[in-house]
Design a protein around this motif. Structure first.
Motif, short mmCIF file in Angstrom:
data_model
loop_
_atom_site.label_atom_id
_atom_site.label_comp_id
_atom_site.label_asym_id
_atom_site.label_seq_id
_atom_site.Cartn_x
_atom_site.Cartn_y
_atom_site.Cartn_z
N SER A 210 0.82 -1.21 0.00
CA SER A 210 0.00 0.00 0.00
C SER A 210 0.85 1.26 0.00
CB SER A 210 -0.97 0.00 1.19
OG SER A 210 -0.28 -0.17 2.41
N SER A 211 2.01 1.22 0.67
CA SER A 211 2.89 2.39 0.67
C SER A 211 3.51 2.61 -0.70
CB SER A 211 3.98 2.24 1.73
OG SER A 211 3.42 2.16 3.02
N LEU A 212 3.94 1.53 -1.34
CA LEU A 212 4.48 1.64 -2.70
C LEU A 212 3.40 2.11 -3.67
CD1 LEU A 212 6.66 -1.58 -2.66
CD2 LEU A 212 7.54 0.74 -3.00
N MET A 213 2.17 1.66 -3.45
CA MET A 213 1.05 2.15 -4.25
C MET A 213 0.92 3.66 -4.10
SD MET A 213 -3.01 1.77 -3.56
CE MET A 213 -2.78 3.00 -2.27
N GLY A 214 0.97 4.15 -2.85
CA GLY A 214 0.86 5.59 -2.61
C GLY A 214 1.96 6.37 -3.31
N ILE A 215 3.18 5.81 -3.30
CA ILE A 215 4.29 6.46 -4.00
C ILE A 215 4.03 6.49 -5.49
CG2 ILE A 215 6.75 6.22 -4.57
CD1 ILE A 215 7.10 5.00 -1.72
N ARG A 216 3.56 5.36 -6.06
CA ARG A 216 3.27 5.29 -7.49
C ARG A 216 2.21 6.32 -7.89
NH1 ARG A 216 7.03 2.16 -7.41
NH2 ARG A 216 7.25 0.17 -8.50
N LEU A 217 1.28 6.58 -7.01
CA LEU A 217 0.19 7.52 -7.31
C LEU A 217 0.59 8.97 -7.08
CD1 LEU A 217 -2.79 5.54 -5.74
CD2 LEU A 217 -2.34 5.89 -8.18
N GLY A 218 1.82 9.20 -6.59
CA GLY A 218 2.27 10.57 -6.34
C GLY A 218 1.78 11.13 -5.02
N HIS A 219 1.38 10.26 -4.11
CA HIS A 219 0.84 10.72 -2.83
C HIS A 219 1.91 10.81 -1.74
CE1 HIS A 219 -2.81 10.58 -4.86
NE2 HIS A 219 -3.26 9.39 -4.51
N TYR B 134 5.74 12.67 -1.20
CA TYR B 134 6.73 13.61 -1.77
C TYR B 134 7.73 13.97 -0.68
CZ TYR B 134 8.75 17.81 -3.88
OH TYR B 134 9.63 18.76 -4.38
N GLN B 135 9.00 13.79 -0.99
CA GLN B 135 10.07 14.02 -0.01
C GLN B 135 9.81 13.25 1.29
OE1 GLN B 135 10.68 18.26 0.38
NE2 GLN B 135 11.63 18.42 -1.65
N GLY B 136 9.31 12.03 1.14
CA GLY B 136 9.06 11.16 2.29
C GLY B 136 7.87 11.57 3.14
N GLN B 137 6.98 12.41 2.59
CA GLN B 137 5.85 12.91 3.38
C GLN B 137 4.53 12.56 2.69
OE1 GLN B 137 6.95 17.12 4.95
NE2 GLN B 137 8.40 16.68 3.31
N MET B 138 3.49 12.30 3.50
CA MET B 138 2.19 11.88 2.98
C MET B 138 1.37 13.09 2.55
SD MET B 138 0.28 10.65 6.51
CE MET B 138 1.44 9.41 7.04
N VAL B 139 1.67 13.60 1.35
CA VAL B 139 1.10 14.88 0.91
C VAL B 139 -0.35 14.77 0.45
CG1 VAL B 139 3.30 15.98 0.34
CG2 VAL B 139 2.18 14.51 -1.36
N MET C 170 4.74 24.18 5.08
CA MET C 170 5.86 25.03 5.51
C MET C 170 7.20 24.48 5.01
SD MET C 170 4.61 25.62 9.45
CE MET C 170 6.16 26.38 9.98
N ASN C 171 7.37 23.18 5.19
CA ASN C 171 8.65 22.55 4.85
C ASN C 171 8.91 22.52 3.35
OD1 ASN C 171 9.93 19.63 4.07
ND2 ASN C 171 10.96 20.53 5.84
N ILE C 172 7.91 22.15 2.58
CA ILE C 172 8.11 21.96 1.14
C ILE C 172 8.09 23.29 0.38
CG2 ILE C 172 7.14 20.90 -0.95
CD1 ILE C 172 6.12 18.64 0.93
N HIS D 232 0.80 14.19 -9.36
CA HIS D 232 2.18 14.04 -8.91
C HIS D 232 2.77 15.40 -8.56
CE1 HIS D 232 3.10 9.72 -9.75
NE2 HIS D 232 1.97 9.85 -10.43
N LEU D 233 2.88 15.66 -7.28
CA LEU D 233 3.39 16.94 -6.80
C LEU D 233 4.84 17.16 -7.22
CD1 LEU D 233 2.89 19.47 -5.03
CD2 LEU D 233 3.67 18.12 -3.07
N ALA D 234 5.63 16.10 -7.28
CA ALA D 234 7.05 16.24 -7.64
C ALA D 234 7.21 16.91 -9.00
CB ALA D 234 7.73 14.88 -7.64
N GLU D 235 6.42 16.50 -9.97
CA GLU D 235 6.53 17.07 -11.31
C GLU D 235 6.13 18.54 -11.30
OE1 GLU D 235 4.57 14.63 -14.23
OE2 GLU D 235 5.26 12.79 -13.25
N CYS D 236 5.09 18.86 -10.54
CA CYS D 236 4.65 20.25 -10.45
C CYS D 236 5.72 21.12 -9.79
CB CYS D 236 3.35 20.33 -9.65
SG CYS D 236 1.97 19.42 -10.37
N MET D 237 6.31 20.63 -8.73
CA MET D 237 7.34 21.40 -8.04
C MET D 237 8.58 21.57 -8.90
SD MET D 237 6.12 22.41 -5.17
CE MET D 237 7.62 22.98 -4.34
N ASN D 238 8.91 20.55 -9.69
CA ASN D 238 10.05 20.68 -10.61
C ASN D 238 9.83 21.79 -11.62
OD1 ASN D 238 11.48 18.61 -9.41
ND2 ASN D 238 10.76 17.04 -10.83
#
Length: 307
Positions: free
Chosen positions: A204-213, A215-220, A238-240, A284-290
């Motif tokens: 389930s955690s790997l699923m969450g990562i695949r779905l872009g949920h 980011y930087q080790g946090q449950m966004v 605040m952090n991101i 996917h937040l990572a792509e947006c932040m990039n």
């Protein structure tokens, strides 16, 4: 016919003959030994996680089904998906032989009720994912659910603790967690249950990562529905986005607590642009932040060149 491993007697001094401290150590050692079986199944766990992610992407359902202790492991994982990763409650269902217990009574005879699979089958659609667990790999309830799921066109992920068991043969994605004999023979709530829980957590955690949920080790994509989680959500913004708490809370308020959107807003997007960006990149937040960081770098360099 030899007993399955999950029913075998332990191959060391019996736990009840040990001094209390040594008995405690033996129980812990049994749990640690069970975990090594999970590492051997990592590739299958990855495949299962991708199947789960694809089901969510395709608006299909993830159904967990099991009896007894395996059912409790399934219940623990299934109930965490909506809160941790924001997966719709309509996309997750859990079935336990005899129903989810409301007290300490979990009758054993219900695991032989293979007719209960018909009720589950009525809810399944082609393309759904069904996760079926059975330590022995021979539980009638679990076998019937797997067979019914295949008949309905669902993808079956099976988790069992005995190699070559029938449940694994029925699965599209078999995950064998070959745990050693239990310290208390047949008590699969011990090592087998621990291995099942870890495997489910990984899936389930790997699923969450695949779905872009994540980011930087946090449950966004967390659903912040209590004070602790509201504080965690603000901390992630605040952090991101590198803003103060007031800005983070303002951004969260603007989007009714949606952490991903709030991060993009705090980073400089309008609510409309933030939503468009997330939709364009499948959440996917990572792509947006990039993209945002790249645009900011270009702006800085342009300013430097102008100077």
């Amino acid at each position: 016919m030899p007993l399955p491993t999950t029913e075998c007697l332990p191959d060391h001094e019996v736990v009840d003959a040990l001094p209390a401290l040594k008995a405690a150590d033996a129980l812990l050692d049994g749990q640690v030994a069970a975990l090594s079986a999970v590492r051997a199944a990592t590739q299958d766990i990855l495949q299962a996680a991708e199947a789960m992610a694809e089901a969510v992407r395709s608006d299909k359902r993830i159904t967990y089904a099991a009896a007894g202790s395996s059912g409790l492991m399934a219940l623990a994982d299934a109930c965490e998906l909506p809160g941790t990763f924001g997966v719709s409650t309509k996309s997750v269902s859990i079935h336990m032989a005899g129903g989810i217990p409301a007290d300490g009574n979990m009758p054993g005879h219900t695991e032989d009720d293979d007719g209960a699979a018909d009720v589950i089958a009525e809810t399944l659609r082609d393309g759904d994912v069904v996760i079926v667990l059975s330590a022995s790999g021979t539980t009638p309830y679990a076998l019937a659910v797997a067979e019914a799921a295949r008949h309905k066109g669902a993808k079956v992920i099976a988790i069992a603790n005995n190699q070559g068991s029938k449940l694994l043969d029925l699965a599209h994605i078999p995950i064998c967690l070959a745990t050693p004999p239990e310290v208390i023979a047949g008590s699969t709530r011990l090592g087998a249950g621990t291995a099942q829980k870890v495997a489910l957590n990984m899936m389930s955690s790997l699923m969450g990562i695949r779905l872009g949920h994540v980011y930087q080790g946090q449950m966004v994509n967390v659903v912040a529905d209590n004070a602790k989680l509201e504080n965690r959500s603000a901390g992630m913004v605040m952090n991101i986005a590198n803003v103060n708490r007031e800005a983070a809370q303002s951004a969260l308020k603007a989007v009714q607590g949606n952490t991903k959107l709030a991060i993009l807003i705090a980073a400089g997007c309008s609510p409309e642009k933030a939503e468009d960006m997330l939709n364009a990149h499948d959440g996917h937040l990572a792509e947006c932040m990039n993209i945002l960081n790249s645009n900011q770098d270009k702006t800085v360099k342009k300013g430097e060149n102008h100077d």
